[in-house]
Design a protein around this motif. Structure first.
Motif, mmCIF file in Angstrom:
data_model
loop_
_atom_site.group_PDB
_atom_site.id
_atom_site.type_symbol
_atom_site.label_atom_id
_atom_site.label_comp_id
_atom_site.label_asym_id
_atom_site.label_seq_id
_atom_site.Cartn_x
_atom_site.Cartn_y
_atom_site.Cartn_z
ATOM 1 N N SER A 36 -10.214 66.304 -15.566
ATOM 2 C CA SER A 36 -10.915 67.281 -14.753
ATOM 3 C C SER A 36 -10.055 67.515 -13.514
ATOM 4 O O SER A 36 -9.571 66.554 -12.908
ATOM 5 N N VAL A 37 -9.835 68.770 -13.153
ATOM 6 C CA VAL A 37 -8.840 69.077 -12.122
ATOM 7 C C VAL A 37 -9.389 70.049 -11.083
ATOM 8 O O VAL A 37 -10.055 71.029 -11.420
ATOM 9 N N ASP A 38 -9.090 69.758 -9.812
ATOM 10 C CA ASP A 38 -9.258 70.718 -8.728
ATOM 11 C C ASP A 38 -7.869 71.017 -8.194
ATOM 12 O O ASP A 38 -7.045 70.106 -8.025
ATOM 13 N N GLY A 39 -7.581 72.280 -7.902
ATOM 14 C CA GLY A 39 -6.278 72.666 -7.394
ATOM 15 C C GLY A 39 -6.368 73.309 -6.030
ATOM 16 O O GLY A 39 -7.262 74.133 -5.784
ATOM 17 N N VAL A 40 -5.454 72.936 -5.139
ATOM 18 C CA VAL A 40 -5.375 73.536 -3.806
ATOM 19 C C VAL A 40 -3.916 73.880 -3.537
ATOM 20 O O VAL A 40 -3.004 73.361 -4.178
ATOM 21 N N SER A 41 -3.677 74.761 -2.552
ATOM 22 C CA SER A 41 -2.322 75.267 -2.329
ATOM 23 C C SER A 41 -1.774 74.988 -0.934
ATOM 24 O O SER A 41 -0.728 75.510 -0.571
ATOM 25 N N ASN A 42 -2.472 74.187 -0.134
ATOM 26 C CA ASN A 42 -1.944 73.840 1.184
ATOM 27 C C ASN A 42 -2.409 72.437 1.582
ATOM 28 O O ASN A 42 -3.362 71.897 1.026
ATOM 29 N N GLY A 43 -1.707 71.872 2.572
ATOM 30 C CA GLY A 43 -1.973 70.499 2.967
ATOM 31 C C GLY A 43 -3.336 70.283 3.581
ATOM 32 O O GLY A 43 -3.965 69.233 3.363
ATOM 33 N N GLY A 44 -3.815 71.269 4.346
ATOM 34 C CA GLY A 44 -5.132 71.126 4.972
ATOM 35 C C GLY A 44 -6.236 70.979 3.950
ATOM 36 O O GLY A 44 -7.106 70.103 4.073
ATOM 37 N N ASP A 45 -6.197 71.833 2.926
ATOM 38 C CA ASP A 45 -7.211 71.733 1.870
ATOM 39 C C ASP A 45 -7.046 70.441 1.079
ATOM 40 O O ASP A 45 -8.035 69.815 0.679
#
Length: 234
Positions: A36-45
């Protein structure tokens, strides 16, 4: 029948990668391998999500906007969050790898990477957490070892290449089901690959030879206009 523990849940990963195309590919790779995966594109998130402590593992890019992966992991470790983490990054100098490990990473894999190695390293990382996918995938008397990429039947062993392992793993996870050639290609090589169907055929042909050399009671059948299926002989 494949041996499974019905109480084992899918491992949950957080993937942080600032390249949208690569992020999409990583999410696809892990989801197709039962994560199961969540993806984010920046360090803050990445920091915000990881602080929830809802993840079994973290896959972090180093060079991200806002807060880089090193800062994210260093902050998490300072806050007592011990979620296993793997850095996936283009930075390959030894000093930079040491910097990543010193920040609290469990492992480090440079880009470009092989899908099979990425999955093997993530599984190894999760094993150290004591809640992980089983090393052995069993079908009747045939066993596929996810750590060594070896296929075993009774007292005989056969080593598989990375692609052969991935194809057989997919087939053994769904015996009797039909897996299309296109699904193998997108799963193993990515959405934008130029690989054609003949490459899959070559790997399947090599797999058949190795299965036969073992004397294992498995047949990989091709069904026209549908795909491949794995059958177990009685």
């Amino acid at each position: 029948m494949v041996e499974r523990n019905p109480e084992v849940r899918h491992m949950r990963l957080l993937v942080a990668e600032d390249d949208p195309k690569l992020l999409k590919t990583l999410i696809h790779i892990f989801e197709q391998n039962k994560f199961s995966v969540d993806g984010v594109s920046n360090g803050g998130d990445a920091l915000t999500y990881a602080q929830s402590m809802e993840y079994d593992g973290l896959v972090l890019d180093i060079m991200m906007p806002g807060m880089d992966g090193l800062q994210v992991l260093h902050t998490l470790r300072q806050n007592g969050i011990t979620t296993p983490a793997l850095f996936l990054t283009a930075r390959t100098e030894v000093s930079q790898r040491v910097e990543g490990l010193d920040a609290g990473a469990d492992d480090y894999l440079p880009k470009p990477f092989a899908t099979a190695e990425l999955l093997a390293r993530v599984r190894a990382m999760l094993r150290r957490k004591d809640t992980f996918l089983p090393d052995l995938l069993t079908l009747g008397e045939v066993t596929l070892n996810r750590s060594t990429y070896q296929l075993a039947f009774r007292d005989r062993l056969q080593a598989l290449s990375g692609r052969e392992f991935q194809i057989l793993e997919m087939l053994m996870q769904a015996p009797g089901s039909i897996i299309s050639t296109e699904r193998f290609i997108t799963h193993l090589w990515g959405w934008d690959t130029t690989v054609d169907t003949s490459v899959v055929w070559v790997h399947v042909s090599n797999l058949r030879k190795k299965i036969n050399a073992l004397g294992a009671p498995l047949d990989i059948r091709f069904i026209r206009n549908a795909g491949y299926t794995l059958e177990v002989r009685s």
